[in-house]
Design an enzyme around this catalytic site. Structure first.
Site, short mmCIF file in Angstrom:
data_model
loop_
_atom_site.label_atom_id
_atom_site.label_comp_id
_atom_site.label_asym_id
_atom_site.label_seq_id
_atom_site.Cartn_x
_atom_site.Cartn_y
_atom_site.Cartn_z
N TYR A 65 0.78 -1.19 0.05
CA TYR A 65 0.27 -0.05 0.07
C TYR A 65 0.88 1.29 0.18
O TYR A 65 1.92 1.51 0.83
CB TYR A 65 -0.81 -0.04 1.32
N HIS A 95 -2.67 16.94 -2.73
CA HIS A 95 -3.16 16.90 -1.38
C HIS A 95 -3.13 18.25 -0.63
O HIS A 95 -3.57 18.42 0.35
CB HIS A 95 -2.65 15.75 -0.55
N ASN A 207 1.39 11.30 5.67
CA ASN A 207 0.69 10.74 6.71
C ASN A 207 1.46 11.09 7.99
O ASN A 207 2.72 10.74 7.94
CB ASN A 207 1.06 9.12 6.63
N TYR A 289 -17.66 30.95 45.68
CA TYR A 289 -16.90 29.70 45.15
C TYR A 289 -15.76 30.19 44.47
O TYR A 289 -14.73 29.51 44.28
CB TYR A 289 -17.60 29.06 44.11
N ARG A 292 -13.18 30.63 47.16
CA ARG A 292 -13.22 29.75 47.77
C ARG A 292 -12.71 28.30 47.47
O ARG A 292 -12.17 27.37 47.92
CB ARG A 292 -14.50 29.65 48.80
N PHE A 338 -1.28 6.76 12.09
CA PHE A 338 -1.68 8.31 11.43
C PHE A 338 -2.93 8.73 12.21
O PHE A 338 -3.40 10.08 12.08
CB PHE A 338 -1.84 8.41 9.94
N GLU A 422 -11.52 5.25 4.26
CA GLU A 422 -11.27 6.05 5.78
C GLU A 422 -12.67 6.45 6.14
O GLU A 422 -13.35 7.51 6.10
CB GLU A 422 -10.42 7.34 5.24
#
Length: 507
Positions: A65, A95, A207, A289, A292, A338, A422
């Site tokens: 792959y 990409h 990746n 609060y 405190r 990844f 994916e």
């Protein structure tokens, strides 16, 4: 054309190796005090992995792959050997689809460092030349233009890392010498040849979790600083409000010993030691609060921050690309390192923890300007003609509200991509950029509380706070003077925020 070659002078060297990266190392890198170089062992591992991969490609026709196949849902498309280099170059260009605002340059610098570190372990199959070029880009501060939006936080930070990798092949744009230039022009000036990607290299570069991790490093380092500042400013507000010290007694926290809670209670006591105000007789038997419960609230955030820092440290000392190559075991494994889920969950958690520090801070600001405990309304001597510190609290409230919206978790979302291959992603990149905004908002919120608490403390004279807090306020007054009458408070807020980012804190 560029005027000349930038030289990074007087920088300490950080050697990339198997030695675990520490918080101190990351802080040095973030501050821009280092240049980087690969250890001889790292070089050996990179070369060994590349040689093994080349041998495997030459001797086998088995589909691997991303090496001799397409990517994502195109994993079933075999690629001829004579097109493997083009495959990797096409991957990077196709990409690089980032959108939105540009990533801050200090984050890009961290991305370069983290990518070099991840590739140095010798499980990614890249050329030594490629890793050394990334290191040279870091050292010369050749910083690629990268954009915030585009990563789903699984198959790594694809779009941002594609923009990071573009200058290797002379594409895209970079920041250099304070300006933006085409990458090809900077390569020519520096006498750098474009890298010719070999099989798997583009995938190794894209990746990975270095976009999420870089934001995570930046946010977690600032979170540690903000935690300490919140304690100092909270202690100052407590004294300015004429608050009580009893809720910080160690006996209270021995019977509920959360680590952060115990630490914060001790820190507040240390900061207030010697204060005349905290030790004087009180008219009131109890504080709200927001005063405190400082140990319980700040302490819970401290515990969360420490968890996130440990997660980030694990990530930056890891290999997060795919497939992973194990030369000694003769294995190439396509897996899922990844996937950004550890970062996505942690960065969502960090945003929530920091938002709570801002939420309780704004409440203390509100109490201080409310005219309670013998303090004047809005902390000016003549309210009416002067509005004093009325509106900074509005700004703090707006920031707190925005933080609540930013704390909607990104990590619970997932949108299917790559034609269903994916099918579960982390959205860790969105968690990272949201946390970044929460961090910056918190600096502004604490700056407003500091202005308010320092102003309120003036009205407690002649009673004095502790020497530690008095010194802190005196230093602050060099940046932001006492407010006698109304003035442009935006400028005070800007200066107060700068002060918080620059003041050296006691260890």
């Amino acid at each position: 054309m560029l005027a000349g070659i930038h030289k990074t002078m007087n920088l300490e060297s950080y050697i990339i190796s198997d030695k675990p990266i520490t918080v101190t190392d990351l802080d040095r890198i973030l501050q821009g005090h280092s240049k980087i170089a690969l250890s001889e062992d790292s070089k050996r591992k990179i070369i060994r992995c590349r040689e093994y991969l080349d041998q495997k490609i030459a001797s086998s026709t088995t589909p691997i792959y991303g090496i001799n196949t397409g990517f994502g849902s195109l994993y079933d498309r075999n690629i001829p050997k004579d097109q493997l280099e083009k495959l990797q170059e096409n991957l990077v260009m196709s990409h690089a689809c980032g959108a939105g605002q540009e990533v801050p340059r200090e984050i890009v610098l961290l991305m370069l460092f983290l990518k070099v570190q991840s590739l140095s372990y010798g499980h990614s199959g890249v050329q030594l030349e490629t890793v050394e070029r990334l290191a040279a880009m870091f050292n010369e501060r050749v910083l690629p233009r990268i954009f915030e939006i585009g990563s789903l936080g699984a198959s790594g930070d694809l779009a941002p890392l594609a923009h990071l990798a573009l200058p290797l092949i002379g594409k895209g744009e970079v920041h250099y010498l304070g300006k933006v230039y085409p990458s090809a022009e900077v390569l020519k000036l520096l006498s750098w040849n474009a890298i010719h990607f070999q099989a798997k290299e583009g995938l190794a570069l894209l990746n990975g979790t270095q976009f999420m991790s870089a934001y995570g490093v930046w946010c977690s380092l600032h979170a540690q600083r903000l935690q300490r500042l919140a304690n100092v400013i909270g202690a100052l507000s407590l004294d300015a409000f004429d608050g009580r010290i009893e809720p910080f007694d160690e006996l209270v926290h021995q019977i509920r010993p959360h680590n952060g809670q115990v630490k914060v209670a001790k820190e507040i006591q240390r900061l207030l030691a010697g204060s005349e105000i905290i030790s004087q007789c009180k008219k009131h038997v109890q504080d709200p609060y927001s005063f405190r419960c400082i140990p319980q609230v700040h302490g819970a955030s401290l515990d969360a921050i420490e968890f996130v820092v440990n997660t980030i440290l694990t990530e930056v000392n890891s290999v997060s690309d795919n497939p992973n190559i194990f030369p000694e075991e003769d294995k190439i494994i396509s897996a899922g390192n990844f996937h950004g889920q550890p970062l996505a969950l942690s960065l969502d958690f960090l945003a929530i923890a920091l938002a709570e520090l801002g939420s309780i801070s704004e409440r203390r600001t509100y109490q201080l300007i409310s005219g309670s405990r013998d303090l004047p309304n809005y902390l000016v001597a003549n309210p009416g003609i002067n509005s004093g510190l009325m509106i900074p609290q509005y700004t703090a409230a707006s920031l707190v509200s925005q933080n609540k919206q930013l704390c909607t978790p990104a990590s619970v979302d997932s949108i299917v991509s790559s034609n269903g291959q994916e099918d579960h992603v982390s959205m860790g990149a969105n968690a990272a950029t949201k946390a970044f905004r929460v961090v910056n908002n918190l600096y502004s919120i604490l700056a407003i509380e500091l202005i308010t608490a320092a102003q309120a403390l003036h009205f407690r004279k002649p009673a004095k706070t502790s020497d530690k807090l008095a010194a802190f306020v005196d230093t602050f007054r060099e940046a932001v003077p006492f407010i006698e009458t109304d003035r442009l408070l935006h400028d005070d807020m800007v200066e107060a925020e700068k002060f918080l980012k620059q003041i050296k804190l006691d260890e």
